[in-house]
Enzyme design. Structure first.
Site, PDB file in Angstrom:
ATOM      1  N   CYS A   1       0.836  -1.210   0.000  1.00  0.00           N
ATOM      2  CA  CYS A   1       0.000   0.000   0.000  1.00  0.00           C
ATOM      3  C   CYS A   1       0.871   1.260   0.000  1.00  0.00           C
ATOM      4  O   CYS A   1       1.558   1.524  -0.977  1.00  0.00           O
ATOM      5  CB  CYS A   1      -0.966  -0.039   1.181  1.00  0.00           C
ATOM      6  SG  CYS A   1      -2.239   1.243   1.126  1.00  0.00           S
TER       7      CYS A   1
ATOM      8  N   HIS B   1      -4.129  -4.929  -0.290  1.00  0.00           N
ATOM      9  CA  HIS B   1      -3.891  -5.408   1.071  1.00  0.00           C
ATOM     10  C   HIS B   1      -3.957  -6.936   1.098  1.00  0.00           C
ATOM     11  O   HIS B   1      -5.019  -7.524   1.316  1.00  0.00           O
ATOM     12  CB  HIS B   1      -4.941  -4.823   2.027  1.00  0.00           C
ATOM     13  CG  HIS B   1      -4.703  -3.386   2.366  1.00  0.00           C
ATOM     14  ND1 HIS B   1      -5.107  -2.810   3.543  1.00  0.00           N
ATOM     15  CD2 HIS B   1      -4.078  -2.409   1.682  1.00  0.00           C
ATOM     16  CE1 HIS B   1      -4.755  -1.539   3.570  1.00  0.00           C
ATOM     17  NE2 HIS B   1      -4.144  -1.276   2.441  1.00  0.00           N
TER      18      HIS B   1
ATOM     19  N   GLU C   1      -3.107  -9.029   3.235  1.00  0.00           N
ATOM     20  CA  GLU C   1      -3.382  -9.654   4.534  1.00  0.00           C
ATOM     21  C   GLU C   1      -4.863  -9.966   4.718  1.00  0.00           C
ATOM     22  O   GLU C   1      -5.248 -10.660   5.666  1.00  0.00           O
ATOM     23  CB  GLU C   1      -2.873  -8.772   5.667  1.00  0.00           C
ATOM     24  CG  GLU C   1      -3.811  -7.680   6.123  1.00  0.00           C
ATOM     25  CD  GLU C   1      -3.979  -6.571   5.099  1.00  0.00           C
ATOM     26  OE1 GLU C   1      -4.998  -5.851   5.171  1.00  0.00           O
ATOM     27  OE2 GLU C   1      -3.114  -6.432   4.211  1.00  0.00           O
TER      28      GLU C   1
END
Length: 381
Positions: A272, A356, A358
């Protein structure tokens, strides 16, 4: 008894609704997020600092909140805008209602507005400066005027360095692993952790650290303004560049530190804001996007394999692919608007991804990027 709330945009649009959080005034950049789940993770994502988040899914708060589903120590968003707050929150994990959660952290929220109309305005005109007035502040004949004035007075995110504001103040060690139903978060310190990773905190989400810890990384998290010399003195196996809010261009301290680390052979992985900072450090430029990407359903293509992944996104700035120097290769691209989603350096063990991976909240399609980072550290050894 319900309290009034007003949402005003810089273009003059005004929405009247119901206050669902704290009373008072807040301002920020108004954006919309298309994720259907994960409102607690969204609220606590530091990348939303100084932004008022509109959730397009109509029913928000129906599963309450709990102490596990947070991505930072507190709510980071400047405000929340939703269509409907259910009267009842139902989940075996629920510990508190969304409304009480907002109030406990002094965050404003507004419900009972036409979020479809609001989303169309943002889609057509781009992210807007906005303000929410709630409770007594939303009462009186001049309330709408005050809301509009507050919206127009917000300076905007372009040129705003927020990474150093949301970053940790002191370094710390991280040893929490990934979450398991019925068991909670694993204690990664009890497993083998052969790789020491220093993570620059520009607004890092907890689940990024958890996924690195689960892959055998011993993590030292450092403040955003930590000089490269201090990081290199820790003798890391890898350096991680976290996500975060605001404009990457003013973060000269981060760009300088990254350039210093790039002079070594230490593997580097950015996500990011960390992706944008790596691009800037390599010599590229960044641009402010009209809408930005906010959601958990964004298709991104791996340019090497052609594979299309559904990803979680949250950013309002992007690295400009047209400005990439010769030693930087584009690796991923958005299939929504063609913007750059990933890069790798051809002469250094460094790569980054805009979304992202995750997946908090969102799909796990891009999780193998963490494995790639670990493999790079293995190869270096």
């Amino acid at each position: 008894m319900s309290k009034p709330a007003i949402l005003a945009l810089e273009d003059g649009s005004v929405f009247h609704g119901t206050a669902i959080g704290a009373d008072g005034l807040t301002s920020g950049e108004v954006v919309f997020n298309t994720a259907m789940t994960g409102y607690q993770e969204i609220l606590t994502d530091p990348s939303y600092a100084r932004q008022i988040v509109t959730l397009t899914y109509p029913h928000i708060g129906n599963t309450g909140v709990n102490g596990e589903d947070v991505e930072s120590a507190s709510i980071a968003a400047a405000g929340l805008v939703i269509r409907d707050l259910p009267l009842m929150a139902s989940s075996f994990r629920s510990e508190q209602s969304l409304s009480d959660y907002l109030k406990s952290q002094n965050v404003l929220g507004i419900a009972d507005i036409d979020t479809r109309r609001l989303t169309r305005i943002l889609r057509d005109k781009g992210a807007q400066k906005g303000a929410i007035l709630a409770g007594a502040d939303a009462e009186g004949d001049d309330a709408v005027t005050r809301a509009l004035e507050a919206a127009k007075a917000f300076p905007g995110l372009k040129g705003m360095d927020l990474a150093k504001e949301v970053s940790c103040k002191e370094s710390y060690e991280w040893s929490e692993g990934e979450w398991v139903l019925g068991a909670g978060y694993a204690d990664a310190s009890k497993s083998e952790r052969p790789y020491h990773v220093v993570a620059y905190d520009y607004g890092v989400k907890f689940n990024i650290l958890r996924m690195l810890a689960a892959r055998g990384c011993r993590l030292t998290v450092v403040p955003a303004q930590t000089p490269a010399a201090e990081v290199l003195a820790m003798n890391p196996d890898g350096v991680f560049l976290a996500n975060g809010p605001g404009d990457p261009a003013p973060c000269d301290y981060a760009i300088k530190a990254i350039q210093e680390v790039l002079k070594t052979d230490i593997p580097m992985f950015g996500i990011c804001l960390g992706h944008q900072l790596l691009a800037l450090a390599a010599g590229a430029k960044t641009v402010k996007m009209n809408l930005g990407h906010h959601g958990a359903n964004h298709p991104v293509q791996d340019l090497a394999t052609g594979t299309v992944m559904i990803t979680s996104q949250n950013h309002g700035f992007a690295a400009d692919e047209a400005t990439l120097p010769a030693n930087v290769r584009a690796t991923h691209r958005s299939l929504f608007d063609g913007t750059l989603q990933g890069i790798e350096l051809t002469d250094r063990p460094a790569f980054s991804f805009q979304g992202h991976p995750e997946a908090s909240p969102g799909p796990r399609d891009v999780a193998p990027l963490f494995d790639r980072f670990v493999t790079m550290m293995q190869v270096r050894r």
